[in-house]
Design a protein around this motif. Structure first.
Motif, short mmCIF file in Angstrom:
data_model
loop_
_atom_site.label_atom_id
_atom_site.label_comp_id
_atom_site.label_asym_id
_atom_site.label_seq_id
_atom_site.Cartn_x
_atom_site.Cartn_y
_atom_site.Cartn_z
N ASP A 6 0.83 -1.21 0.00
CA ASP A 6 0.00 0.00 0.00
C ASP A 6 0.87 1.26 0.00
OD1 ASP A 6 -2.25 -1.59 0.08
OD2 ASP A 6 -2.40 -1.50 2.28
N GLY A 7 1.94 1.24 0.77
CA GLY A 7 2.83 2.40 0.82
C GLY A 7 3.58 2.60 -0.49
N LEU A 8 4.03 1.50 -1.10
CA LEU A 8 4.80 1.62 -2.34
C LEU A 8 3.94 2.01 -3.53
CD1 LEU A 8 7.31 -1.35 -2.02
CD2 LEU A 8 7.73 1.08 -1.66
N THR A 9 2.66 1.70 -3.47
CA THR A 9 1.78 2.06 -4.58
C THR A 9 1.13 3.43 -4.39
OG1 THR A 9 -0.05 0.86 -3.56
CG2 THR A 9 1.28 -0.32 -5.22
N TYR A 10 1.40 4.07 -3.25
CA TYR A 10 0.91 5.42 -3.03
C TYR A 10 1.59 6.33 -4.07
CZ TYR A 10 -0.76 9.39 -0.29
OH TYR A 10 -1.41 10.52 0.14
N PRO A 11 0.81 7.10 -4.88
CA PRO A 11 1.35 7.78 -6.07
C PRO A 11 2.61 8.63 -5.85
CG PRO A 11 -1.02 7.87 -6.11
CD PRO A 11 -0.65 7.25 -4.80
N PRO A 12 2.68 9.52 -4.86
CA PRO A 12 3.92 10.31 -4.73
C PRO A 12 5.15 9.46 -4.41
CG PRO A 12 2.15 11.36 -3.50
CD PRO A 12 1.65 10.02 -3.94
N ILE A 13 4.96 8.43 -3.58
CA ILE A 13 6.08 7.56 -3.23
C ILE A 13 6.51 6.76 -4.46
CG2 ILE A 13 6.80 5.58 -1.83
CD1 ILE A 13 4.93 6.57 0.35
#
Length: 167
Positions: A6-13
């Protein structure tokens, strides 16, 4: 509970990591090196000469080889402030120079035929390092800001879930 995905697919990240990967590939390309070699040949008459005027001093020289020959000539060669005089009588002299500066030649008499070979390391894609640095900085900023934004959104989601449970 959230997962790493979920964190890696968050757009800015995600965009930040993509930019960091692009910067990494560009920096690898900028560090690519090639061994180059160039040879100058010609004839010197009495006078003063400087070798390697076209190359300049910004290259990583590995080897310099000077081969001189003449029927009857007096030559003085100065490299790194150290000079040596040679009297050439029909034979060739092969000189390997370990010099970091330009080579000065003083032909006092006669005509000298020379062949000067320089080997150096060249970085043909070194210009990629500047955009790679810029892209790396932008990628880091996006990834860090995205991380904090992601943590904020997680906090808001938890608060909303708590409120729903209370009602």
């Amino acid at each position: 509970m959230t997962k790493l995905r979920d964190g890696l697919t968050y757009p800015p990240i995600k965009v930040g990591f993509i930019l960091l990967f692009i910067a990494f590939v560009m920096s690898l390309g900028a560090s690519y090196n090639v061994l180059r070699e160039e040879t100058w040949t010609g004839t010197w008459k009495p006078g003063n000469y400087t070798l390697e005027g076209e190359m300049g001093g910004s290259t990583n020289v590995i080897n310099r080889t000077l081969e001189v020959s003449s029927d009857n000539a007096l030559v003085k060669i100065v490299a790194d402030g150290n000079g040596a005089s040679y009297t050439l009588t029909g034979n060739s002299k092969l000189l390997t120079l370990d010099s970091t500066s330009r080579v000065l030649i003083f032909v006092e008499s006669g005509e000298v035929t020379y062949s000067y070979t320089v080997k150096w390391v060249d970085y043909p894609y070194a210009y990629l390092s500047f955009p790679a640095l810029f892209i790396m900085i932008v990628g880091n900023v996006l990834a860090i800001r995205g991380y904090f934004s992601f943590l904020e959104s997680l906090k808001e989601n938890k608060l909303q879930q708590k409120r729903r449970k209370e009602k």
